[in-house]
Design a protein around this motif. Structure first.
Motif, PDB file in Angstrom:
ATOM      1  N   GLY A  32       0.786  -1.290  -0.144  1.00  0.00           N
ATOM      2  CA  GLY A  32      -0.024  -0.149   0.079  1.00  0.00           C
ATOM      3  C   GLY A  32       0.838   1.452   0.060  1.00  0.00           C
ATOM      4  N   LYS A  33       2.012   1.385  -0.754  1.00  0.00           N
ATOM      5  CA  LYS A  33       3.034   2.047  -0.161  1.00  0.00           C
ATOM      6  C   LYS A  33       2.943   3.132  -1.496  1.00  0.00           C
ATOM      7  N   CYS A  34       1.792   3.188  -2.766  1.00  0.00           N
ATOM      8  CA  CYS A  34       1.471   3.267  -3.632  1.00  0.00           C
ATOM      9  C   CYS A  34       0.438   3.748  -3.841  1.00  0.00           C
ATOM     10  N   ASP A  35       0.078   5.336  -4.528  1.00  0.00           N
ATOM     11  CA  ASP A  35      -0.821   5.461  -4.689  1.00  0.00           C
ATOM     12  C   ASP A  35      -1.294   5.548  -6.448  1.00  0.00           C
ATOM     13  N   ALA A  36      -1.708   4.575  -6.696  1.00  0.00           N
ATOM     14  CA  ALA A  36      -2.138   4.703  -8.476  1.00  0.00           C
ATOM     15  C   ALA A  36      -3.068   4.116  -7.986  1.00  0.00           C
ATOM     16  N   PRO A  37      -3.909   5.280  -8.221  1.00  0.00           N
ATOM     17  CA  PRO A  37      -5.657   4.959  -9.254  1.00  0.00           C
ATOM     18  C   PRO A  37      -5.653   4.681 -10.232  1.00  0.00           C
ATOM     19  N   LEU A  38      -7.123   3.935 -10.303  1.00  0.00           N
ATOM     20  CA  LEU A  38      -6.815   2.925 -11.406  1.00  0.00           C
ATOM     21  C   LEU A  38      -7.102   4.034 -12.710  1.00  0.00           C
ATOM     22  N   ARG A  39      -6.469   3.248 -14.234  1.00  0.00           N
ATOM     23  CA  ARG A  39      -6.015   4.519 -14.816  1.00  0.00           C
ATOM     24  C   ARG A  39      -7.748   4.072 -15.771  1.00  0.00           C
ATOM     25  N   THR A  40      -7.036   5.811 -16.010  1.00  0.00           N
ATOM     26  CA  THR A  40      -8.946   6.751 -17.049  1.00  0.00           C
ATOM     27  C   THR A  40      -8.188   5.803 -18.323  1.00  0.00           C
ATOM     28  N   ASN A  41      -9.432   4.867 -18.887  1.00  0.00           N
ATOM     29  CA  ASN A  41      -9.792   4.552 -20.528  1.00  0.00           C
ATOM     30  C   ASN A  41     -11.592   5.284 -20.933  1.00  0.00           C
ATOM     31  N   ILE A  42     -10.651   6.065 -22.050  1.00  0.00           N
ATOM     32  CA  ILE A  42     -11.244   7.099 -22.372  1.00  0.00           C
ATOM     33  C   ILE A  42     -11.367   6.136 -24.441  1.00  0.00           C
ATOM     34  N   GLN A  43     -12.757   5.550 -24.525  1.00  0.00           N
ATOM     35  CA  GLN A  43     -12.294   4.899 -26.411  1.00  0.00           C
ATOM     36  C   GLN A  43     -12.613   5.480 -27.233  1.00  0.00           C
ATOM     37  N   ALA A  44     -11.724   5.114 -28.395  1.00  0.00           N
ATOM     38  CA  ALA A  44     -11.751   5.769 -29.516  1.00  0.00           C
ATOM     39  C   ALA A  44     -12.766   4.272 -29.953  1.00  0.00           C
ATOM     40  N   PRO A  45     -13.822   4.194 -30.271  1.00  0.00           N
ATOM     41  CA  PRO A  45     -14.496   3.665 -31.011  1.00  0.00           C
ATOM     42  C   PRO A  45     -14.579   3.374 -32.662  1.00  0.00           C
ATOM     43  N   LYS A  46     -13.641   4.677 -33.470  1.00  0.00           N
ATOM     44  CA  LYS A  46     -13.799   4.669 -34.319  1.00  0.00           C
ATOM     45  C   LYS A  46     -12.653   4.508 -35.109  1.00  0.00           C
ATOM     46  N   HIS A  47     -11.847   3.390 -33.824  1.00  0.00           N
ATOM     47  CA  HIS A  47     -10.196   2.774 -34.401  1.00  0.00           C
ATOM     48  C   HIS A  47     -10.161   1.075 -33.804  1.00  0.00           C
ATOM     49  N   ASP A  48     -10.847   1.433 -33.038  1.00  0.00           N
ATOM     50  CA  ASP A  48     -11.680   0.245 -32.441  1.00  0.00           C
ATOM     51  C   ASP A  48     -10.007  -0.112 -31.375  1.00  0.00           C
ATOM     52  N   GLY A  49     -10.136   1.802 -30.540  1.00  0.00           N
ATOM     53  CA  GLY A  49      -8.351   1.956 -29.695  1.00  0.00           C
ATOM     54  C   GLY A  49      -9.093   2.220 -28.238  1.00  0.00           C
ATOM     55  N   CYS A  50      -8.089   2.852 -27.608  1.00  0.00           N
ATOM     56  CA  CYS A  50      -9.044   3.657 -26.756  1.00  0.00           C
ATOM     57  C   CYS A  50      -7.262   4.611 -25.666  1.00  0.00           C
ATOM     58  N   PHE A  51      -7.681   5.315 -24.947  1.00  0.00           N
ATOM     59  CA  PHE A  51      -6.385   6.085 -24.628  1.00  0.00           C
ATOM     60  C   PHE A  51      -6.450   5.731 -23.263  1.00  0.00           C
ATOM     61  N   LEU A  52      -5.184   5.873 -22.669  1.00  0.00           N
ATOM     62  CA  LEU A  52      -5.074   5.255 -21.232  1.00  0.00           C
ATOM     63  C   LEU A  52      -4.455   6.251 -20.785  1.00  0.00           C
ATOM     64  N   PHE A  53      -4.353   6.585 -18.928  1.00  0.00           N
ATOM     65  CA  PHE A  53      -3.544   7.709 -18.826  1.00  0.00           C
ATOM     66  C   PHE A  53      -3.258   6.266 -17.706  1.00  0.00           C
ATOM     67  N   MET A  54      -2.351   6.586 -16.885  1.00  0.00           N
ATOM     68  CA  MET A  54      -1.932   6.325 -15.426  1.00  0.00           C
ATOM     69  C   MET A  54      -1.067   6.826 -14.696  1.00  0.00           C
ATOM     70  N   VAL A 301      -3.078  -7.279 -15.317  1.00  0.00           N
ATOM     71  CA  VAL A 301      -3.731  -6.057 -16.337  1.00  0.00           C
ATOM     72  C   VAL A 301      -2.342  -4.828 -16.273  1.00  0.00           C
ATOM     73  N   GLY A 302      -1.599  -5.389 -15.723  1.00  0.00           N
ATOM     74  CA  GLY A 302      -0.479  -3.598 -15.522  1.00  0.00           C
ATOM     75  C   GLY A 302      -1.303  -3.162 -14.791  1.00  0.00           C
ATOM     76  N   VAL A 303      -0.104  -2.306 -13.594  1.00  0.00           N
ATOM     77  CA  VAL A 303      -0.007  -0.969 -12.780  1.00  0.00           C
ATOM     78  C   VAL A 303       1.180  -0.038 -13.333  1.00  0.00           C
ATOM     79  N   ALA A 304       0.281   0.844 -12.753  1.00  0.00           N
ATOM     80  CA  ALA A 304       1.169   1.848 -12.627  1.00  0.00           C
ATOM     81  C   ALA A 304       2.733   2.299 -11.999  1.00  0.00           C
ATOM     82  N   THR A 305       2.262   1.664 -10.865  1.00  0.00           N
ATOM     83  CA  THR A 305       3.694   1.822 -10.542  1.00  0.00           C
ATOM     84  C   THR A 305       4.418   0.862 -10.679  1.00  0.00           C
ATOM     85  N   GLN A 306       4.486  -0.207 -12.026  1.00  0.00           N
ATOM     86  CA  GLN A 306       5.655  -0.932 -12.528  1.00  0.00           C
ATOM     87  C   GLN A 306       6.443   0.840 -13.394  1.00  0.00           C
ATOM     88  N   ASP A 307       5.802   1.529 -13.700  1.00  0.00           N
ATOM     89  CA  ASP A 307       5.613   2.389 -14.549  1.00  0.00           C
ATOM     90  C   ASP A 307       6.958   3.618 -13.877  1.00  0.00           C
TER      91      ASP A 307
END
Length: 328
Positions: A32-54, A301-307
């Motif tokens: 519990g030593k890292c404050d890492a909110p769950l990533r923000t996921n903004i969908q880009a359905p036109k391109h089957d993509g998404c933008f992630l902010f971690m 699924v990956g966590v921002a603490t790794q980055d």
């Protein structure tokens, strides 16, 4: 501010460094030593993509980070990365951005290293055969992490596009020749999986990419690609055969991974089947592998603490070695 390219990072940071960094990150998560909110996921359905902010912040390290990573799976058809990204490393005492790193490569390293850490901690010591399903932007470091964690004789690689699989296997055979492992392109997932001690799936698939009944006793399976609810690389039958199920972060997995959420919803497994987070195994709080016959599943699924941990260590090594470009 220091700018660190892929080539700069390669000069100072190896996959084995990344595996050790991930182990530190996974321990910070469970402590519990890292404050890492769950990533923000903004969908880009036109391109089957998404933008992630971690974002992430570790007070005791006086360090914060923000990774911007955008997942566009069709990029692979145009020969460009499917997950372009940047990582901003931030001084936790001043709020100043101290470095911008090639986040695509940081992501490849730390994501591959998650499988490497799981195999290092959980896989049979005598593992000799590996299997890799998927040849996209994350595949190369997944492959190298597998080979760094265990002394493998052979790794079988499968992708739906056989020509791409052959090209990938040949390129990796040359790039990773120092490991002395034979890398073979195969035509089916069954051919890849049967007899394999280690299995990694790293695809954007929404349906299982292997037959869970064909996984051998004693195998360790790492599923990497299912970062959204509708994605499901893992055959749920492997969950009913598994002795233990581990996560990089249970909270993160249960917020987004179809590999686990779909079997939970269908009643194939319950939360009572979960063993724990890898960080707790590393700390000795949760039991790891107990015998050579256990099938072990690791979902990441990956966590921002790794980055954050990887970026911090890369930055320190780069400064010490005089690597990178200063930008004011």
């Amino acid at each position: 501010m220091l700018l660190l390219s892929r080539e700069d990072i390669k000069k100072v940071f190896t996959i084995k460094d990344a595996i050790e960094a991930d182990k530190k990150a996974f321990q910070l998560v469970v402590e519990g030593k890292c404050d890492a909110p769950l990533r923000t996921n903004i969908q880009a359905p036109k391109h089957d993509g998404c933008f992630l902010f971690m974002p992430a912040y570790v007070e005791e390290m006086d360090t914060a980070s923000l990774k911007i990573i955008n997942i566009f799976p069709h990029n692979i058809d145009n020969g460009i990365p499917s997950s372009p990204a940047q990582v901003l490393l931030i001084d936790g005492s001043t709020g100043i951005v101290t470095a911008v790193l090639d986040g695509t490569y940081v992501t490849q390293l730390r994501t591959g290293a998650a499988s490497g850490a799981a195999f290092d901690v959980l896989a049979r010591k005598d593992a000799r055969i590996g299997a890799l399903i998927g040849t996209g932007g994350q595949a190369a470091t997944q492959l190298e992490a597998m080979m760094a964690a265990r002394d493998l004789e052979e790794v079988r690689v499968y992708d739906m596009n056989y020509e791409r699989t052959v090209d990938f296997a040949a390129r990796m055979q040359e790039e990773l020749k120092d490991y002395g492992t034979k890398i073979v392109a195969v035509r089916s997932s069954d051919e890849a999986v049967e007899g394999a001690d280690l299995l990694i799936t790293v695809t954007p698939s929404s349906k299982p990419v292997f037959d869970g009944t064909k996984v051998k006793a004693g195998a360790t399976v790492s599923c990497v690609g299912a970062y959204q609810h509708h994605m499901q690389e893992m055959d749920p039958r492997i969950l009913t055969r598994a002795s233990k199920i581990y996560f990089d972060s249970e909270e993160a997995v249960l917020s987004e991974s179809g590999d686990i959420l779909i079997p939970l919803e269908e009643g194939i497994i319950t939360k009572d089947d979960f063993t724990g987070d890898l960080g707790d195994v590393i700390k000795g709080k949760v039991t790891g592998r107990e015998n050579d016959e256990e099938i072990i599943v690791f979902e990441t699924v990956g966590v921002a603490t790794q980055d954050l941990v990887a970026a911090k260590e890369i930055y320190e090594k780069a400064v010490a070695a005089g690597v990178g470009t200063q930008w004011n």
